[in-house]
Design a protein around this motif. Structure first.
Motif, mmCIF file in Angstrom:
data_model
loop_
_atom_site.group_PDB
_atom_site.id
_atom_site.type_symbol
_atom_site.label_atom_id
_atom_site.label_comp_id
_atom_site.label_asym_id
_atom_site.label_seq_id
_atom_site.Cartn_x
_atom_site.Cartn_y
_atom_site.Cartn_z
ATOM 1 N N PHE A 357 35.097 30.452 50.153
ATOM 2 C CA PHE A 357 35.236 29.388 49.156
ATOM 3 C C PHE A 357 33.970 29.249 48.315
ATOM 4 C CE2 PHE A 357 38.881 27.298 51.520
ATOM 5 C CZ PHE A 357 39.765 27.391 50.468
ATOM 6 N N GLU A 358 32.815 29.367 48.947
ATOM 7 C CA GLU A 358 31.564 29.230 48.190
ATOM 8 C C GLU A 358 31.383 30.392 47.212
ATOM 9 O OE1 GLU A 358 30.043 26.581 48.086
ATOM 10 O OE2 GLU A 358 30.183 25.551 50.020
ATOM 11 N N LEU A 359 31.797 31.585 47.613
ATOM 12 C CA LEU A 359 31.683 32.726 46.712
ATOM 13 C C LEU A 359 32.646 32.602 45.528
ATOM 14 C CD1 LEU A 359 31.270 35.614 49.308
ATOM 15 C CD2 LEU A 359 29.539 34.798 47.696
ATOM 16 N N VAL A 360 33.844 32.076 45.798
ATOM 17 C CA VAL A 360 34.787 31.844 44.699
ATOM 18 C C VAL A 360 34.230 30.780 43.752
ATOM 19 C CG1 VAL A 360 37.109 31.112 44.059
ATOM 20 C CG2 VAL A 360 36.775 32.509 46.101
ATOM 21 N N ALA A 361 33.646 29.728 44.316
ATOM 22 C CA ALA A 361 33.057 28.676 43.473
ATOM 23 C C ALA A 361 31.926 29.235 42.625
ATOM 24 C CB ALA A 361 32.549 27.532 44.353
ATOM 25 N N LEU A 362 31.224 30.229 43.153
ATOM 26 C CA LEU A 362 30.108 30.826 42.430
ATOM 27 C C LEU A 362 30.573 31.821 41.366
ATOM 28 C CD1 LEU A 362 27.026 31.231 42.131
ATOM 29 C CD2 LEU A 362 27.184 32.958 43.951
ATOM 30 N N PHE A 363 31.534 32.673 41.738
ATOM 31 C CA PHE A 363 31.926 33.770 40.846
ATOM 32 C C PHE A 363 33.268 33.573 40.146
ATOM 33 C CE2 PHE A 363 29.105 36.066 43.905
ATOM 34 C CZ PHE A 363 28.148 36.480 42.982
ATOM 35 N N GLY A 364 34.125 32.691 40.732
ATOM 36 C CA GLY A 364 35.425 32.471 40.115
ATOM 37 C C GLY A 364 36.453 33.546 40.402
ATOM 38 N N ARG A 365 36.286 34.304 41.485
ATOM 39 C CA ARG A 365 37.233 35.373 41.820
ATOM 40 C C ARG A 365 37.879 35.084 43.172
ATOM 41 N NH1 ARG A 365 32.965 39.221 41.266
ATOM 42 N NH2 ARG A 365 33.630 40.049 43.290
ATOM 43 N N ASP A 366 39.221 34.990 43.181
ATOM 44 C CA ASP A 366 39.935 34.661 44.408
ATOM 45 C C ASP A 366 39.989 35.826 45.395
ATOM 46 O OD1 ASP A 366 40.455 32.035 43.866
ATOM 47 O OD2 ASP A 366 42.458 32.357 43.056
ATOM 48 N N ASP A 367 39.523 37.009 45.001
ATOM 49 C CA ASP A 367 39.580 38.148 45.914
ATOM 50 C C ASP A 367 38.714 37.922 47.155
ATOM 51 O OD1 ASP A 367 37.613 38.462 43.733
ATOM 52 O OD2 ASP A 367 36.956 40.214 44.868
ATOM 53 N N TYR A 368 37.701 37.068 47.030
ATOM 54 C CA TYR A 368 36.905 36.727 48.216
ATOM 55 C C TYR A 368 37.777 36.020 49.258
ATOM 56 C CZ TYR A 368 32.751 37.797 45.444
ATOM 57 O OH TYR A 368 31.798 38.436 44.675
ATOM 58 N N LEU A 369 38.630 35.109 48.792
ATOM 59 C CA LEU A 369 39.518 34.389 49.702
ATOM 60 C C LEU A 369 40.527 35.311 50.350
ATOM 61 C CD1 LEU A 369 40.402 30.951 48.043
ATOM 62 C CD2 LEU A 369 39.429 31.339 50.309
ATOM 63 N N ALA A 370 40.929 36.344 49.616
ATOM 64 C CA ALA A 370 41.937 37.269 50.134
ATOM 65 C C ALA A 370 41.464 37.984 51.396
ATOM 66 C CB ALA A 370 42.310 38.286 49.055
ATOM 67 N N GLU A 371 40.157 38.004 51.616
ATOM 68 C CA GLU A 371 39.623 38.608 52.835
ATOM 69 C C GLU A 371 39.855 37.724 54.062
ATOM 70 O OE1 GLU A 371 38.274 41.545 53.267
ATOM 71 O OE2 GLU A 371 38.232 42.178 51.173
#
Length: 577
Positions: A357-371
């Motif tokens: 969630f923090e990486l998505v908030a930083l970069f705006g890419r949901d692919d981090y959540l997909a992991e």
């Protein structure tokens, strides 16, 4: 006959003198005998525009608000009996919310006693914020602490040989030196832990992000004051810089650094000269590291872009390790905990979720959540995200949920789902407070290790929910958690050192024990039914507490307790510059 006459004469001389010494109030309550024992208030004070509560432990129908200096009656209110699930007793509850005149006061309950004094004012939480944050400076490791002018504390440089690898891995040999000086001593001992350092720094950075106008350079009187950067960010950086040293070349993060035996209680940091070891990697701690560094990359971008970039690179390296190692890993031996706390986890799921969630908030890419989760199934309602729990070293996913819900780059459908989960969690905490006569979120059986931190964390859940969907009830309930910790509790105890009248005096803390001086702002764990130390009474709910040095299970501190206090208090502190 002469003896009888002598006693008769002496009675006229002695009894008036005794009555004079007792100093009775106008309604016949001895001041010294009853002050604070049966009438409970927040001993720090109350904000003018928020709820102000008082509790009497004994039956009474009214209370009187007295000006502290003049003893003039300023307000009179009604007390009503309620059954309190926190103490499992009937208490008499009153409120004086409509009284808003700044000043110092106390509460008189005729026939019962008086409260300790307190302040009503818009800045009552400014000093608690300063002391609670500055405590972390006093916990710094690897420095010469010279705070004689402020707190009377001093110790020479400590732990400059940190540390040696406890067990060989693919990068280092056993006992190989890895530079890991710095950071904060975790608690009343001198260990340093990734689990608590991450959640502490993360909460400090969240406070700054939410209320930047409340923090400034020079605020906390620390060595970095005057460098043009808000002191809160300077202090958080102490923890962050140490975390960098715990990252392995492949991105994995070691769990903790400590000696192999507990230092004796009177040992100062500079005399803890045993070899100190860095213990095995953990995917839970690696994920916590990712989340915290992602927050740091966002927050420091404006004040120190170079440092922000360093945090970002570190976060991405550790995330890569997690992606390549999807299963839970904790390189742990039972021998690792003979001189330090385990801070063990059985899963890393909440930590991976927080990191994503923090990486998505930083970069705006949901692919981090997909992991971590199936995003499409979550959006379709076929898979449910875990409901966030109150912040703790073992699960800080709530911060990730919150930052994602606020991020402009988030997926709107998923953002709404995440926000709903935070509101659901906050509503659950709000309901708990309404079942308590103290408006506290813990019931009698809930008091365990770090109960004070748990109450504050539940308050933080409601504070964060209020940021998403404003609800005055959330803030009132969150403030009630601070009320309890600061004295409005069945023990009439302020659980933060050097705040309030009946404050913590004998914490389980080696520097305090060796120097015989308090550490202002130190937050203790609080009542604990389990009484692991066998000092505080067991199974007594909010009464399971002892202000005793050897009560490590109710009267020790930890940096993450102070982190919760800092974040909660920040919500109510006044703008200070």
């Amino acid at each position: 006959m002469k003896k009888r006459q002598l006693c008769y004469i002496l009675s006229f001389l002695v009894i008036p003198a005794l009555l004079s010494c007792a100093e009775f109030t106008a309604v016949g309550v001895p001041k010294e005998a009853e002050t604070g024992k049966k009438v409970f208030v927040n001993q720090v004070g109350y904000l003018p525009d928020y709820f102000k509560r008082v509790v009497s432990a004994e039956e009474a129908g009214e209370f009187i608000l007295l000006a502290e200096e003049s003893k003039k009656e300023m307000y009179k209110g009604t007390l009503r009996p309620v059954y309190d699930r926190t103490s499992e007793r009937v208490i008499w509850q009153g409120e004086f919310t409509s009284f808003v005149i700044p000043g110092r006061y106390r509460i008189l309950v005729p026939g019962v006693g008086e409260s300790y004094s307190f302040i009503i004012g818009p800045d009552v939480y400014n000093d608690p914020l300063k002391l609670g944050t500055r405590f972390l400076y006093l916990q710094r490791c690897g420095i010469e602490l010279n705070d004689l002018e402020t707190t009377g504390h001093y110790h020479p440089y400590c732990h400059l040989k940190d540390g040696f690898l406890a067990r060989a891995d693919q990068f280092y040999a056993a006992n190989e030196k890895i530079f890991s000086v710095g950071g904060w001593h975790d608690a009343g001992d001198y260990g340093k832990y990734v689990s608590t350092t991450t959640v502490t720094a993360a909460q400090m950075l969240t406070a700054y992000e939410l209320w930047p106008e409340k923090f400034y350079d020079g605020q906390f009187d620390i060595p970095e004051s005057g460098n043009g950067i808000p002191d809160l960010l300077d202090e958080a950086r102490i923890g962050l810089e140490w975390l960098f040293t715990m990252q392995r070349p492949d991105g994995a993060v070691y769990h903790k650094l400590s000696g192999s035996r507990w230092p004796s209680i009177n040992t100062t940091p500079d005399f803890d000269r045993q070899p100190r070891y860095i213990y095995g990697i953990s995917t839970a701690d690696t994920a916590k590291f990712v989340a915290t560094m992602a927050i740091a990359a966002r927050i420091y971008e404006e004040v120190d872009p170079v440092f922000a970039r360093k945090a970002l690179v570190a976060a991405e390296k550790s995330w890569k390790f997690l992606c390549e190692n999807p299963d839970f890993i904790w390189d742990h031996s039972g021998f690792d905990d003979e001189g330090s706390g385990a801070y063990g986890s059985a899963t890393d799921r909440p930590d991976r979720l927080w990191a994503a969630f923090e990486l998505v908030a930083l970069f705006g890419r949901d692919d981090y959540l997909a992991e971590v989760v199936n995003v499409e199934k979550v959006k379709a309602g076929e898979e449910r995200l875990d409901r966030p729990t109150p912040l703790s070293w073992s699960d800080s996913a709530l911060l990730g949920y919150f930052h994602y819900a606020r991020a402009g780059k988030s997926n709107p459908d998923l953002q709404r789902i995440v926000e709903d989960l935070i509101i659901e969690a906050a509503d659950s905490e709000l309901l708990r407070t309404k079942e308590s006569g103290y408006r506290y979120s813990l019931k009698f059986s809930d008091f365990a290790w770090a109960s004070n931190k748990e109450g504050l964390a539940r308050g933080i859940t409601m504070i964060l929910a209020h940021q998403l969907r404003p609800n005055p009830e959330y803030l009132e309930a969150a403030l009630a958690q601070l009320d309890f910790v600061l004295g409005l509790n069945p023990l009439s105890k302020c659980f933060v050192a050097q705040l309030g009248t009946n404050t913590v005096r004998n914490p389980h803390h080696r520097l305090v024990a060796s120097r015989r001086k308090p550490l202002p702002g130190l937050v203790v764990g609080g009542p604990n039914n389990n009484s692991e130390s066998l000092v505080e009474p067991a199974n007594q709910g909010p009464f399971s507490y002892a202000d005793a040095q050897n009560s490590y299970s109710s009267n020790e501190t930890a940096i993450d307790y102070n982190a919760a206090f800092i974040l909660a208090v920040s919500a109510f502190a006044g703008t200070q510059q």
